[in-house]
Write a protein that holds these residues in place. Structure first.
Motif, PDB file in Angstrom:
ATOM      1  N   ARG A  66       0.834  -1.258  -0.028  1.00 20.42           N
ATOM      2  CA  ARG A  66      -0.175  -0.137   0.046  1.00 20.42           C
ATOM      3  C   ARG A  66       0.759   1.394  -0.013  1.00 20.42           C
ATOM      4  N   LEU A  67       2.022   1.276   0.899  1.00 17.77           N
ATOM      5  CA  LEU A  67       2.763   2.432   0.996  1.00 17.77           C
ATOM      6  C   LEU A  67       3.643   2.632  -0.286  1.00 17.77           C
ATOM      7  N   ALA A  68       3.777   1.639  -0.942  1.00 19.26           N
ATOM      8  CA  ALA A  68       4.551   1.707  -2.282  1.00 19.26           C
ATOM      9  C   ALA A  68       3.776   2.101  -3.269  1.00 19.26           C
ATOM     10  N   MET A  69       2.476   1.952  -3.547  1.00 21.42           N
ATOM     11  CA  MET A  69       1.459   2.277  -4.424  1.00 21.42           C
ATOM     12  C   MET A  69       1.364   3.994  -4.090  1.00 21.42           C
ATOM     13  N   GLU A  70       1.175   3.957  -2.935  1.00 19.27           N
ATOM     14  CA  GLU A  70       1.119   5.670  -2.588  1.00 19.27           C
ATOM     15  C   GLU A  70       2.096   6.429  -2.958  1.00 19.27           C
ATOM     16  N   GLN A  71       3.490   5.837  -2.491  1.00 20.33           N
ATOM     17  CA  GLN A  71       4.638   6.835  -2.878  1.00 20.33           C
ATOM     18  C   GLN A  71       4.773   6.877  -4.564  1.00 20.33           C
ATOM     19  N   VAL A  72       4.665   5.954  -5.082  1.00 22.45           N
ATOM     20  CA  VAL A  72       4.792   6.083  -6.577  1.00 22.45           C
ATOM     21  C   VAL A  72       3.512   7.133  -7.303  1.00 22.45           C
ATOM     22  N   SER A  73       2.324   6.800  -6.694  1.00 16.62           N
ATOM     23  CA  SER A  73       1.159   7.526  -7.456  1.00 16.62           C
ATOM     24  C   SER A  73       1.108   8.996  -6.682  1.00 16.62           C
ATOM     25  N   GLY A  74       1.213   9.271  -5.464  1.00 21.79           N
ATOM     26  CA  GLY A  74       1.245  10.410  -4.910  1.00 21.79           C
ATOM     27  C   GLY A  74      -0.390  10.411  -4.630  1.00 21.79           C
ATOM     28  N   CYS A  75      -0.942   9.481  -4.677  1.00 25.93           N
ATOM     29  CA  CYS A  75      -2.328   9.261  -4.183  1.00 25.93           C
ATOM     30  C   CYS A  75      -2.661   8.546  -2.834  1.00 25.93           C
ATOM     31  N   THR A  76      -3.860   8.320  -2.283  1.00 20.75           N
ATOM     32  CA  THR A  76      -4.013   7.634  -1.406  1.00 20.75           C
ATOM     33  C   THR A  76      -4.782   6.310  -1.941  1.00 20.75           C
ATOM     34  N   VAL A  77      -4.359   5.162  -1.194  1.00 24.82           N
ATOM     35  CA  VAL A  77      -5.019   3.777  -1.684  1.00 24.82           C
ATOM     36  C   VAL A  77      -6.234   3.870  -1.111  1.00 24.82           C
ATOM     37  N   VAL A  78      -7.524   3.417  -1.916  1.00 25.64           N
ATOM     38  CA  VAL A  78      -8.722   3.142  -1.045  1.00 25.64           C
ATOM     39  C   VAL A  78      -8.615   1.908  -0.700  1.00 25.64           C
ATOM     40  N   GLU A  79      -8.690   1.878   0.747  1.00 22.46           N
ATOM     41  CA  GLU A  79      -8.345   0.629   1.579  1.00 22.46           C
ATOM     42  C   GLU A  79      -9.299  -0.385   1.305  1.00 22.46           C
ATOM     43  N   SER A  80     -10.537  -0.197   0.909  1.00 16.99           N
ATOM     44  CA  SER A  80     -11.522  -1.394   0.671  1.00 16.99           C
ATOM     45  C   SER A  80     -11.232  -2.084  -0.554  1.00 16.99           C
ATOM     46  N   THR A  81     -10.284  -1.294  -1.293  1.00 15.50           N
ATOM     47  CA  THR A  81     -10.074  -1.722  -2.847  1.00 15.50           C
ATOM     48  C   THR A  81      -8.859  -2.652  -3.056  1.00 15.50           C
ATOM     49  N   LEU A  82      -8.099  -2.753  -2.009  1.00  9.66           N
ATOM     50  CA  LEU A  82      -6.581  -3.452  -1.924  1.00  9.66           C
ATOM     51  C   LEU A  82      -6.844  -4.918  -1.757  1.00  9.66           C
ATOM     52  N   ARG A  83      -6.434  -5.573  -2.729  1.00 10.75           N
ATOM     53  CA  ARG A  83      -6.810  -6.952  -2.771  1.00 10.75           C
ATOM     54  C   ARG A  83      -5.361  -7.642  -3.574  1.00 10.75           C
ATOM     55  N   GLY A  84      -5.295  -9.121  -3.649  1.00  9.46           N
ATOM     56  CA  GLY A  84      -4.473  -9.858  -4.112  1.00  9.46           C
ATOM     57  C   GLY A  84      -3.596 -10.778  -3.055  1.00  9.46           C
ATOM     58  N   ASP A  85      -2.438 -10.938  -3.303  1.00  8.51           N
ATOM     59  CA  ASP A  85      -1.774 -11.967  -2.556  1.00  8.51           C
ATOM     60  C   ASP A  85      -0.270 -11.581  -2.123  1.00  8.51           C
ATOM     61  N   THR A  86       0.646 -12.569  -1.739  1.00  4.69           N
ATOM     62  CA  THR A  86       1.869 -11.964  -1.122  1.00  4.69           C
ATOM     63  C   THR A  86       2.811 -11.622  -2.237  1.00  4.69           C
ATOM     64  N   ASN A  87       2.428 -11.760  -3.308  1.00  2.00           N
ATOM     65  CA  ASN A  87       3.343 -11.423  -4.609  1.00  2.00           C
ATOM     66  C   ASN A  87       2.756 -10.151  -5.292  1.00  2.00           C
ATOM     67  N   VAL A  88       1.354 -10.090  -5.576  1.00  2.00           N
ATOM     68  CA  VAL A  88       0.792  -9.117  -6.486  1.00  2.00           C
ATOM     69  C   VAL A  88      -0.506  -8.443  -5.717  1.00  2.00           C
ATOM     70  N   MET A  89      -0.389  -7.126  -5.473  1.00  2.00           N
ATOM     71  CA  MET A  89      -1.428  -6.372  -4.945  1.00  2.00           C
ATOM     72  C   MET A  89      -1.882  -5.219  -5.803  1.00  2.00           C
ATOM     73  N   ARG A  90      -3.218  -5.195  -5.758  1.00  2.00           N
ATOM     74  CA  ARG A  90      -3.819  -4.182  -6.766  1.00  2.00           C
ATOM     75  C   ARG A  90      -4.942  -3.318  -5.950  1.00  2.00           C
ATOM     76  N   ALA A  91      -5.155  -1.889  -6.230  1.00  2.00           N
ATOM     77  CA  ALA A  91      -5.826  -1.296  -5.686  1.00  2.00           C
ATOM     78  C   ALA A  91      -6.395  -0.112  -6.399  1.00  2.00           C
ATOM     79  N   ASP A  92      -7.477   0.503  -5.941  1.00  2.00           N
ATOM     80  CA  ASP A  92      -7.937   1.832  -6.565  1.00  2.00           C
ATOM     81  C   ASP A  92      -7.386   2.928  -5.762  1.00  2.00           C
ATOM     82  N   LEU A  93      -7.068   4.076  -6.564  1.00  2.27           N
ATOM     83  CA  LEU A  93      -6.632   5.196  -6.018  1.00  2.27           C
ATOM     84  C   LEU A  93      -7.488   6.282  -5.836  1.00  2.27           C
ATOM     85  N   ASP A  94      -7.311   7.205  -4.845  1.00  2.06           N
ATOM     86  CA  ASP A  94      -8.164   8.442  -4.454  1.00  2.06           C
ATOM     87  C   ASP A  94      -7.070   9.592  -4.589  1.00  2.06           C
ATOM     88  N   CYS A  95      -7.102  10.242  -6.079  1.00  4.47           N
ATOM     89  CA  CYS A  95      -6.310  11.365  -6.082  1.00  4.47           C
ATOM     90  C   CYS A  95      -7.216  12.639  -6.365  1.00  4.47           C
TER      91      CYS A  95
END
Length: 95
Positions: A66-95
């Protein structure tokens, strides 16, 4: 020789994006001692863990991805959309 070829192909696939992120440039970041390759497309983010970690739990990976996605995007990860496994995580962003 076949083992070397198989290992090379396997390692080359470690940073392969999902079809939805194909064509996007990855940004490599370190978060919590873990390495991630992060891709952003619009308001969607994908973080692929690229380092070896022995038997990680999702709870260990989740906050760092989550922090890596926020660092790169400059946006906040929408917590309820964070999904995946221990190798790949996906999320929606609130910019």
């Amino acid at each position: 020789m076949n083992r070397v070829l198989c290992l090379t192909l396997l390692l080359a696939a470690c940073d392969s994006p999902s079809p939805a992120m194909m064509g996007e440039t990855s940004v490599h970041v370190r978060s919590g001692g873990m390495d991630f390759s992060v891709r952003i497309r619009g308001t969607r983010a994908e973080a692929i863990r690229t380092n070896m970690t022995w038997n990680p739990g999702i709870g260990q990976i989740y906050p760092h991805a989550r922090l890596a996605m926020e660092q790169v995007s400059g946006c906040t990860v929408v917590e309820s959309t964070l999904r995946g496994d221990t190798n790949v995580m996906r999320a929606d962003l609130d910019c």
